[in-house]
Structure formats: structure tokens, C-alpha cells
Design a protein around this motif. Structure first.
Motif, PDB file in Angstrom:
ATOM      1  N   PHE A 272       0.805  -1.218   0.000  1.00  9.39           N
ATOM      2  CA  PHE A 272       0.000   0.000   0.000  1.00  9.39           C
ATOM      3  C   PHE A 272       0.841   1.273   0.000  1.00  9.39           C
ATOM      4  CE2 PHE A 272      -3.029  -2.997   2.282  1.00  9.39           C
ATOM      5  CZ  PHE A 272      -3.689  -3.326   1.104  1.00  9.39           C
ATOM      6  N   ASN A 273       2.166   1.163  -0.192  1.00  8.73           N
ATOM      7  CA  ASN A 273       3.026   2.339  -0.347  1.00  8.73           C
ATOM      8  C   ASN A 273       3.219   2.585  -1.842  1.00  8.73           C
ATOM      9  OD1 ASN A 273       3.877   2.948   2.520  1.00  8.73           O
ATOM     10  ND2 ASN A 273       4.461   0.789   2.350  1.00  8.73           N
ATOM     11  N   ILE A 274       2.416   3.470  -2.380  1.00  7.43           N
ATOM     12  CA  ILE A 274       2.374   3.702  -3.823  1.00  7.43           C
ATOM     13  C   ILE A 274       3.265   4.898  -4.159  1.00  7.43           C
ATOM     14  CG2 ILE A 274       0.904   4.056  -5.825  1.00  7.43           C
ATOM     15  CD1 ILE A 274       0.304   1.487  -4.234  1.00  7.43           C
ATOM     16  N   ARG A 275       4.365   4.617  -4.872  1.00  9.09           N
ATOM     17  CA  ARG A 275       5.317   5.683  -5.183  1.00  9.09           C
ATOM     18  C   ARG A 275       5.012   6.400  -6.495  1.00  9.09           C
ATOM     19  NH1 ARG A 275       6.931   9.387  -6.340  1.00  9.09           N
ATOM     20  NH2 ARG A 275       9.007  10.309  -6.379  1.00  9.09           N
ATOM     21  N   THR A 276       4.451   5.708  -7.476  1.00  9.52           N
ATOM     22  CA  THR A 276       4.237   6.330  -8.783  1.00  9.52           C
ATOM     23  C   THR A 276       3.028   5.708  -9.460  1.00  9.52           C
ATOM     24  OG1 THR A 276       5.289   6.817 -10.934  1.00  9.52           O
ATOM     25  CG2 THR A 276       5.815   4.693  -9.914  1.00  9.52           C
ATOM     26  N   LEU A 277       2.390   6.487 -10.290  1.00 14.15           N
ATOM     27  CA  LEU A 277       1.244   6.043 -11.079  1.00 14.15           C
ATOM     28  C   LEU A 277       1.444   6.457 -12.533  1.00 14.15           C
ATOM     29  CD1 LEU A 277      -1.587   7.177  -8.649  1.00 14.15           C
ATOM     30  CD2 LEU A 277      -1.143   4.782  -9.288  1.00 14.15           C
ATOM     31  N   SER A 284      -8.867   2.960 -22.131  1.00 12.82           N
ATOM     32  CA  SER A 284      -9.622   3.409 -20.968  1.00 12.82           C
ATOM     33  C   SER A 284      -9.569   2.378 -19.850  1.00 12.82           C
ATOM     34  CB  SER A 284     -11.080   3.658 -21.370  1.00 12.82           C
ATOM     35  OG  SER A 284     -11.833   4.075 -20.262  1.00 12.82           O
ATOM     36  N   GLY A 285      -9.350   2.862 -18.659  1.00  7.17           N
ATOM     37  CA  GLY A 285      -9.352   2.011 -17.485  1.00  7.17           C
ATOM     38  C   GLY A 285      -8.033   1.335 -17.183  1.00  7.17           C
ATOM     39  N   THR A 286      -7.007   1.515 -18.045  1.00  7.05           N
ATOM     40  CA  THR A 286      -5.724   0.863 -17.811  1.00  7.05           C
ATOM     41  C   THR A 286      -4.767   1.823 -17.123  1.00  7.05           C
ATOM     42  OG1 THR A 286      -5.948  -0.644 -19.684  1.00  7.05           O
ATOM     43  CG2 THR A 286      -3.721  -0.224 -18.888  1.00  7.05           C
ATOM     44  N   ALA A 287      -4.267   1.381 -15.995  1.00  5.91           N
ATOM     45  CA  ALA A 287      -3.340   2.197 -15.221  1.00  5.91           C
ATOM     46  C   ALA A 287      -2.310   1.290 -14.556  1.00  5.91           C
ATOM     47  CB  ALA A 287      -4.083   3.020 -14.175  1.00  5.91           C
ATOM     48  N   TYR A 288      -1.205   1.879 -14.115  1.00  6.16           N
ATOM     49  CA  TYR A 288      -0.113   1.157 -13.469  1.00  6.16           C
ATOM     50  C   TYR A 288       0.250   1.862 -12.169  1.00  6.16           C
ATOM     51  CZ  TYR A 288       0.380  -0.608 -18.246  1.00  6.16           C
ATOM     52  OH  TYR A 288       0.141  -1.149 -19.483  1.00  6.16           O
ATOM     53  N   ALA A 289       0.563   1.063 -11.176  1.00 10.04           N
ATOM     54  CA  ALA A 289       0.990   1.608  -9.885  1.00 10.04           C
ATOM     55  C   ALA A 289       2.341   1.000  -9.518  1.00 10.04           C
ATOM     56  CB  ALA A 289      -0.037   1.293  -8.801  1.00 10.04           C
ATOM     57  N   GLY A 290       3.325   1.842  -9.237  1.00  9.00           N
ATOM     58  CA  GLY A 290       4.638   1.381  -8.793  1.00  9.00           C
ATOM     59  C   GLY A 290       4.746   1.510  -7.293  1.00  9.00           C
ATOM     60  N   THR A 291       5.176   0.438  -6.637  1.00 15.09           N
ATOM     61  CA  THR A 291       5.176   0.405  -5.178  1.00 15.09           C
ATOM     62  C   THR A 291       6.595   0.387  -4.624  1.00 15.09           C
ATOM     63  OG1 THR A 291       5.183  -2.014  -4.959  1.00 15.09           O
ATOM     64  CG2 THR A 291       3.050  -0.951  -5.330  1.00 15.09           C
ATOM     65  N   TYR A 292       6.693   0.506  -3.312  1.00 10.52           N
ATOM     66  CA  TYR A 292       7.998   0.522  -2.659  1.00 10.52           C
ATOM     67  C   TYR A 292       8.622  -0.864  -2.548  1.00 10.52           C
ATOM     68  CZ  TYR A 292       8.755   5.325  -1.187  1.00 10.52           C
ATOM     69  OH  TYR A 292       9.028   6.667  -1.172  1.00 10.52           O
ATOM     70  N   THR A 293       7.858  -1.894  -2.410  1.00  9.82           N
ATOM     71  CA  THR A 293       8.444  -3.215  -2.170  1.00  9.82           C
ATOM     72  C   THR A 293       7.934  -4.316  -3.086  1.00  9.82           C
ATOM     73  OG1 THR A 293       6.770  -3.713  -0.482  1.00  9.82           O
ATOM     74  CG2 THR A 293       8.833  -2.720   0.265  1.00  9.82           C
ATOM     75  N   GLY A 295       6.934  -3.977  -6.495  1.00  8.43           N
ATOM     76  CA  GLY A 295       6.995  -3.720  -7.921  1.00  8.43           C
ATOM     77  C   GLY A 295       5.775  -3.036  -8.489  1.00  8.43           C
ATOM     78  N   VAL A 296       5.326  -3.523  -9.651  1.00  8.99           N
ATOM     79  CA  VAL A 296       4.265  -2.870 -10.412  1.00  8.99           C
ATOM     80  C   VAL A 296       2.973  -3.672 -10.321  1.00  8.99           C
ATOM     81  CG1 VAL A 296       3.543  -2.146 -12.723  1.00  8.99           C
ATOM     82  CG2 VAL A 296       5.926  -1.842 -12.007  1.00  8.99           C
ATOM     83  N   PHE A 297       1.897  -2.928 -10.177  1.00 15.91           N
ATOM     84  CA  PHE A 297       0.563  -3.506 -10.285  1.00 15.91           C
ATOM     85  C   PHE A 297      -0.157  -2.821 -11.445  1.00 15.91           C
ATOM     86  CE2 PHE A 297       1.833  -4.587  -6.062  1.00 15.91           C
ATOM     87  CZ  PHE A 297       1.257  -5.830  -5.819  1.00 15.91           C
ATOM     88  N   LYS A 298      -1.044  -3.570 -12.081  1.00 20.01           N
ATOM     89  CA  LYS A 298      -1.750  -3.061 -13.256  1.00 20.01           C
ATOM     90  C   LYS A 298      -3.244  -3.309 -13.102  1.00 20.01           C
ATOM     91  CE  LYS A 298      -2.026  -3.755 -18.314  1.00 20.01           C
ATOM     92  NZ  LYS A 298      -1.429  -4.465 -19.477  1.00 20.01           N
ATOM     93  N   THR A 299      -4.011  -2.340 -13.544  1.00 19.87           N
ATOM     94  CA  THR A 299      -5.461  -2.503 -13.602  1.00 19.87           C
ATOM     95  C   THR A 299      -5.927  -2.243 -15.021  1.00 19.87           C
ATOM     96  OG1 THR A 299      -7.607  -1.782 -12.756  1.00 19.87           O
ATOM     97  CG2 THR A 299      -5.877  -0.101 -12.923  1.00 19.87           C
ATOM     98  N   THR A 300      -6.911  -2.999 -15.448  1.00 16.28           N
ATOM     99  CA  THR A 300      -7.514  -2.772 -16.760  1.00 16.28           C
ATOM    100  C   THR A 300      -8.987  -2.408 -16.632  1.00 16.28           C
ATOM    101  OG1 THR A 300      -7.976  -5.143 -16.983  1.00 16.28           O
ATOM    102  CG2 THR A 300      -5.915  -4.323 -17.951  1.00 16.28           C
ATOM    103  N   ASN A 301      -9.413  -2.218 -15.401  1.00 17.06           N
ATOM    104  CA  ASN A 301     -10.827  -1.891 -15.174  1.00 17.06           C
ATOM    105  C   ASN A 301     -10.976  -0.710 -14.228  1.00 17.06           C
ATOM    106  OD1 ASN A 301     -10.061  -3.081 -12.779  1.00 17.06           O
ATOM    107  ND2 ASN A 301     -11.296  -4.942 -13.093  1.00 17.06           N
TER     108      ASN A 301
END
Length: 751
Positions: A272-277, A284-293, A295-301
Motif C-alpha cells: 500500500f506504499n504507492i510511489r508512482t502512477l 480506458s481504465g488501464t493504469a499502473y501503480a509502482g510500489t515501494y516493495t 513492484g508494479v501492479f496493473k489494472t484494466t478496469n
């Protein structure tokens, strides 16, 4: 991010006298614009910031950390013009500091802004060629700038988010700044987002919640969570009322009404420590979240659910803990994205499904180097953190990963030494400080431990003689030797009780003759010599002490040695180590020495703060650091086997290379004639690679240099006493051009 040279002697057969000394048509080499260090990857530093040229997406900029409090240094900005395949340091005018953020002016992509730690804002208008501070109006002293954003509708309007001073605004391209933080005066502004459809509307992720302005930062209003620290905020370009924000400890928040209402959207996220988006502008609806520990999470919705997207993404010491500081998408091809991590830049071309590392990105730096004696384009680099990297194109690109088969042993022990078997170029040995010797027979792709009977696994140095015999210098038990490719070892200390052996070199003309920089049980550092393949050793007379850690041998005159003493300068011996002279005094930490095989009067010393160069056999030295990252500690040097050898330096910020200018020994000015000065220069260069007794007739003044009178005398002596005619004081000779033994002389030949 803080959060916060060749030898020759002229030999002339037949009665030839020179009367004008202008040769025509002698071969020449062209002087190239080189002798400047070039970085070979954004190495040894955290990649804090990323920016892509919107008009040329193959051009990428990376802002890195200086890490002055660790083994790393220097930081700054790197640039790639080929999608990250190769990188160049672009730091002229930029101090050694962390670069937190990079921003490109949309109307002029060669204009960039850099927000730094404690140094404010810097600007370049030539794509990073030069940088200048632009801090007029910003708070004095040490100002950390976390964020810089350029107004897409008014590119001279720039916003800067600062540490504890809110937002500052410039409408003059950074020439002057004014505070624009009414309503958030003391907040640390970590990231800003500008509405692409209404650029007077901005959102600020701060240490005290999310703020919004609709009047170009004249006033700000808190719109969410005063007691939550937000690190990143992005606007969906397709639906500008949709905003994503990342926090410390609380994951991702989303608003669909321009910041009025916020909801957590953390399903599937495990950090839950989100460093970058980063938001895909095309899908539409696709985003990426870079975290501290994690790596990367991706959403398509739209954040309803997130999945990990870390295949190929790694962190050096903790493979299960991947920190991502920054992400940026290629807006032409949005499925191509880049991630900045503590281990450099990673790239994905499939929307985050897989990642590859770009360049040599090694936390802790490079500490050893080796070049293939049969292929000058192949260079190996050993990392402080345990891996071995391979380049097959002279350092332009590198392969090898800190994880997997290219890390001998799979641990984090420093690779202190590398050695290539001259009889089998794909066979490579790596000596690690703590886990012994490793061997690869496929050029570094795969490794096996070869430590049988090796009782000290703290390897400090390796050397291979022309027959393939392998020597290992250890930290506590002296020298070990293997004659079967490392399959087994035996101590090779003779009657001496050796402890630490930091360097071993082999006489190229006598394979059984070795020299070692060692610490003996008599508490002396010095140079030891063996003439029987390490069966016995002798402490050679007059050997310099006080921490000898580097030694080098002149390949053209193996009785000539150089030794670097920590804290006591550089020493030289002309008699195989029997006597020594201090040729560079001072409190110097000499980590590496190398003699240029093409011009052996040229010697390089790798220091704790850059490189020293001598072009007169060590008599004089000068700093040789142009293009080398300021303050770089150089731990190893190597030269390849090309005619004009390239020099490589292992530094705390990665690998640097230097393409040397070929020595001109003929028609240097490309006039079609070789003049007296050019001829003399050519002979002097040649004398740099031979002992003077071989060509002493050329040095009639015994000063190590050839002059015109000496050259005339030497050539006439070669012509069996033919004397140089005295010129008439009144007559003006008429030049003629006559071929002479394959050369052509103006003024004719005396027969």
C-alpha cells in the motif's frame, strides 16, 4: 527519492642523405575527436525520474541519485536516443546531486527542467548539453524540489513542488519564480497534475493531503485527507475528472468527480506504499501503480482490481522486494513503458507483462574488469554486488543479470577480479570476495564454482599465464595455483607466509615470472617476485611499502614496473623491481594501474577520485577525467587488444570507456607532405615503446627525445658516414621531388 602506442627504428639501406627533410606520401592516421570518457549505462544509482521526448519517443532521460552517503556517487542525468539501448551522461553544469524529477517542455523537447535535492531547479535548452540553475525567487539555502510540471497550454509557465515550501510558479520559463501556495504554505508538494483540458486546474499530492486549484495556483483548497501523505497523483487524459492518487500505507485512491469524492481502490494490491502512477492514454481504465516493495501492479478496469506485473523486474539484493520510483509511458505506443528502480531502468513493450533491464545498472558499482585478448569488442565487468556483465560491442550494450546464471554463485559477494583464458577466450574466471573462484566456459552466461582445495574463498586477484596456469590471490592465505583450469588448487607461497595478495601480474615474455602486491606476516605491504611460477617468492630489494595495492608491467619492456601505494604515491622500477623511484608523491589511494600497450610511455592510474595519466613513463602526471562522473572512485582499469586500445574504467557509477586518439606518425596535418616537425614527432612516439639503447643514435642528447640535429646525425650514420651538406648562406635551393627507396624526398637524394 529522499522522502522523504608500436615500436620502430628507422633503417635505411644504401647511401642516402637527406637534404631537405620533407617526405611525401608517408602513411598517416587521422586524429579523432576522442580522449573523452563515455559512460556505459546509468549505473550504480537509483533511477528516480524518467521523461520521454514526446516528438521522438526513442529519446529518454533518466534522473538518478547521488547516494553520497554510500558507496555510490555522482548521480545526475543520463540520456538515451535509442530506446534505452545505450546511454550518455549529460551533466555539464549540473552538480552532483539527486535528481528527483525531469520535465520536458512540450513545445520545445530540447528544453528540460530538473528538480534536485538541495540545489533547486536546473534547466537545459539543448537536450542536456548544458544545464544552468534557475533559482531566482526560490527560497535561498538548500531547496529540495520534488516536482516540476510545464503548462501544456503555456510552456513558459512552470510549477515547482518543493519540500516544506509549497508550490512556486514561473511564467518566464524559470527565469523568475513566485510563491504560489496560498492555502498550503508549509506543505511538502511531492507531485502535481495538470488538467489537460483546463491547465489552470491542478492537483497537488502533498504531505498533508490533496490540494486543488482552478486559478493557476493563485489559491489552493484541501480536497482530501489532511493527515495522509500522498506521493503521486495522475489525471486520466480521456476523462480528466478521473484522478488517481497514491499514498504511504493506504494504497490508491480514486476520484471520478474532479476531487470531490475519493475512494480506495486496492483490490489485488499487496503493497500500500504507492510511489508512482501512470495511466494509459489510449486504453480506458488501464493504469499502473509502482510500489515501494512489490513492484508494479496493473489494472484494466479502472482500479476495480489490480494484478502484479513484475515478470523480469528485479531488485538487486531482495528479489522479492522490488522498488519502483517512477514510471512513464510512450504516448505513441502506450504499451511501451519504463520503470525507474534502485537497479536502473527497466522497459516493457507489452504493457507490463514482461520487463528487461536497460544497460548496466549495478547498485554499489563495478569493481573489476577484463577484456578478451582475442576480441577487443568483448569486455567483462564484475559488480560489487556479485554479478558479471558482458559486452560484445565495446561497452555500448551489456548483457547479464544480477539474478540468474550470470551471477556466479548467486550471492552478493563482490567480484574482485576477472581473468580471461588466452588459450580459450570463452573461458572466464571470476574471483569473489567470500565465495571463491567461479568458471564460465560460455563467455559468462553460466558459472560453476571451482574451489577444490582452495581454503581461502576471499579472492582478491586472479591472473592467467600464456599456458593457462591460473593464480588466485586471497585475503588471508596468500597465493593459490591451478594447472587444470581450476579443477584443483594448491598453495603457492614458497617459504613466505603470505596473507593478503591484492594484485598479481605476469611477465608477458617469461610466463614463470610473477609479481604480487602482498601483505606478509612481517606486517609489510610490498611487491614480491617469483621466477619459478610461484614455487618460491622473494621480497625484491627496495620494494616500496605502505599499502601496495596495484601493480603494472610495461609489455614492451618487462623490467619496467609501476606500483601504486595507498597514501604514498606511485613508484617505478626499471630493473625488474630491484630498485624503485617515487614518480608521483602525495596522499593518493591508487586502486589500479595500466600501461598502454600501443604507447608504453603512457600510463594510467585509477584513483579514489578519478584517473591520472602520464605520457612520459611516469615522470609527470595529470588528471584525466573529462566526461568521467565527478568524484568517481575508479577501482579497476583495462585496455582492449585493438591497435589503438580503448581504455575502460570500473567506477562506483558503472563502466566508463575512453576511445584513444590514434598517434599520428606521419602527415598529421593531411597536407600531403611530412614536415620536419611531423617526422620528429613520429620518431619520438616510436621511442616511447623501445628502450633508448635500441635507438640511442636518435637520442644524441640523451634526454629521451629526438631533435632535428639528432635525427639528421642518426640517418647519416646509417648511411655509413655520408655527411649532411652545409647549406649555402646565399643560394636558395630549388626543391625537387625524387623517389628514394619507396619514399619521396623534396630536395633529392645524395648518391
Amino acid at each position: 527519492m529522499t522522502m522523504y602506442q608500436r615500436s620502430f627504428c628507422i633503417s635505411i639501406a644504401g647511401p642516402l642523405c637527406l637534404s631537405a627533410f620533407v617526405l611525401v606520401g608517408w602513411a598517416h592516421t587521422t586524429q579523432a575527436e576522442n580522449n573523452i570518457w563515455t559512460t556505459r549505462g546509468p549505473a550504480g544509482a537509483d533511477a528516480y525520474a524518467l521523461a520521454i521526448d514526446p516528438t521522438a519517443p526513442e529519446t529518454i532521460y533518466v534522473g538518478t541519485a547521488s547516494n553520497a552517503d554510500s558507496t555510490l556517487c555522482c548521480g545526475g542525468v543520463f540520456k538515451s536516443m535509442n530506446g534505452g539501448s545505450t546511454w550518455a551522461s549529460i551533466n555539464r553544469g549540473l552538480p552532483s546531486t539527486d535528481v528527483n524529477v525531469l520535465a520536458i517542455a512540450p513545445n520545445s523537447p530540447s528544453t528540460l527542467y530538473a528538480g534536485t535535492v538541495n540545489r533547486g531547479v536546473f534547466k537545459t535548452v539543448d537536450g542536456g548539453g548544458t544545464w544552468n540553475a534557475i533559482n531566482n525567487g526560490l527560497p535561498g539555502g538548500t531547496l529540495t524540489v520534488y516536482e516540476v510540471r510545464v503548462d501544456p497550454a503555456a510552456p513558459d509557465t512552470i510549477y515547482a513542488g518543493t519540500d516544506s515550501h509549497g508550490v512556486f510558479k514561473s511564467t518566464t520559463g524559470g527565469s523568475t519564480w513566485l510563491a504560489a501556495n496560498a492555502g498550503m504554505e508549509t506543505a511538502s508538494v511531492i507531485e502535481l497534475a495538470i488538467d489537460p483540458t483546463a491547465s489552470a486546474t491542478l492537483y497537488a499530492a502533498t504531505s498533508a493531503g490533496i490540494f486543488k486549484t482552478t486559478d493557476g495556483a493563485e489559491t489552493w483548497k484541501l480536497v482530501a485527507f489532511k493527515f495522509i501523505t500522498f506521493l503521486t497523483i495522475e489525471i486520466d487524459p480521456q476523462t480528466p475528472t478521473t484522478i488517481y492518487a497514491g499514498t504511504i500505507d493506504r494504497g490508491v485512491y480514486k476520484s471520478t468527480d474532479g476531487g470531490g469524492v475519493w475512494k480506495q481502490t486496492n483490490s489485488g494490491i499487496t503493497d500500500f506504499n504507492i510511489r508512482t502512477l501512470a495511466i494509459d492514454p489510449a486504453t480506458s481504465g488501464t493504469a499502473y501503480a509502482g510500489t515501494y516493495t512489490h513492484g508494479v501492479f496493473k489494472t484494466t478496469n479502472g482500479g476495480a482490481h489490480w494484478t502484479a506485473a513484475n515478470n523480469g523486474l528485479y531488485t538487486l539484493h531482495f528479489p522479492e522486494s522490488v522498488t519502483v520510483y517512477w514510471m512513464v509511458l510512450d504516448h505513441v505506443t502506450p504499451r511501451t513503458l519504463y520503470a525507474g528502480t534502485p537497479d536502473g531502468v527497466f522497459k516493457s513493450i507489452d504493457g507490463g507483462d514482461t520487463w528487461v533491464s536497460l544497460g548496466v545498472s549495478v547498485n554499489g558499482g563495478i569493481v573489476s574488469l577484463a577484456s578478451d585478448p582475442n576480441n577487443p569488442d568483448t569486455v567483462y565487468a564484475g559488480a560489487q554486488s556479485g554479478g558479471v556483465f558482458t559486452s560484445t560491442d565495446g561497452g555500448s550494450t551489456w548483457g547479464g543479470s544480477m539474478w540468474g546464471t550470470s551471477n556466479p554463485g548467486g550471492d552478493f559477494d563482490a567480484v574482485r577480479s576477472l581473468a580471461v583464458d588466452p588459450t580459450s577466450p570463452h573461458t572466464l574466471y571470476a574471483g569473489k570476495d567470500g565465495s571463491g573462484v567461479f568458471k564460465s566456459v560460455d563467455g559468462g552466461s553460466n558459472w560453476i564454482a571451482v574451489n577444490t582445495d582452495l581454503t581461502d574463498l576471499n579472492i582478491q586477484s586472479l591472473a592467467i599465464d600464456p599456458t593457462g596456469a591460473l593464480y588466485a590471490g586471497t585475503l588471508r592465505e596468500g597465493v593459490f595455483k591451478s594447472t587444470n583450469g581450476g579443477d584443483s588448487w594448491h598453495p603457492a607461497n614458497g617459504d613466505l607466509t603470505l596473507t593478503s595478495v591484492y594484485a598479481i601480474i605476469i611477465d608477458p615474455t617469461m610466463p614463470l615470472a610473477l609479481y604480487a602486491a602482498a601483505y606478509t606476516d612481517g606486517n609489510d605491504f610490498g611487491v614480491l617476485k617469483s621466477t619459478d611460477g610461484a614455487a618460491t617468492w622473494n621480497s625484491i630489494g627496495g620494494s616500496p611499502y605502505e599499502g601496495i595495492g596495484a601493480i603494472a608491467i610495461d609489455p614492451s619492456a618487462p623490467q619496467t614496473l609501476y606500483a601504486g601505494a595507498g597514501g604514498n604515491g606511485i613508484f617505478k622500477s626499471l630493473d625488474g623491481g630491484d630498485t624503485w623511484a617515487n614518480v608521483k608523491t602525495g596522499f593518493l589511494q591508487v586502486n589500479a594501474l595500466v600501461v598502454d600497450p600501443a604507447t608504453p610511455q603512457t600510463v594510467y592510474a585509477g584513483m579514489s577520485s578519478g584517473v591520472l595519466k602520464s605520457t612520459d613513463g611516469g615522470n609527470t602526471w595529470s588528471a584525466f577525467n573529462t566526461g568521467l562522473a565527478g568524484g568517481s572512485s575508479v577501482s579497476a582499469l583495462t585496455m582492449d587488444s585493438s591497435t589503438a586500445p580503448n581504455l575502460y574504467a570500473a567506477t562506483s557509477t558503472g563502466v566508463f570507456s575512453l576511445q584513444q586518439a590514434a598517434q599520428c606518425t606521419g602527415d598529421c596535418d593531411t597536407s600531403g607532405h611530412v614536415g620536419v616537425d611531423e617526422l620528429v614527432k613520429g620518431v619520438n612516439i616510436a621511442l616511447g615503446s623501445v628502450t633508448l639503447d635500441q635507438c640511442e643514435a636518435f637520442d644524441c642528447n640523451a634526454n629521451g627525445h629526438v631533435t632535428v640535429d639528432c635525427l639528421v646525425k642518426a640517418v647519416n650514420n646509417a648511411l655509413n658516414g655520408c655527411e649532411m651538406p652545409s647549406p649555402s648562406p646565399t643560394a636558395t635551393p630549388t626543391p625537387t621531388t625524387v623517389p628514394c627507396g619507396g619514399l619521396v624526398f623534396e630536395g633529392g637524394c645524395g648518391f
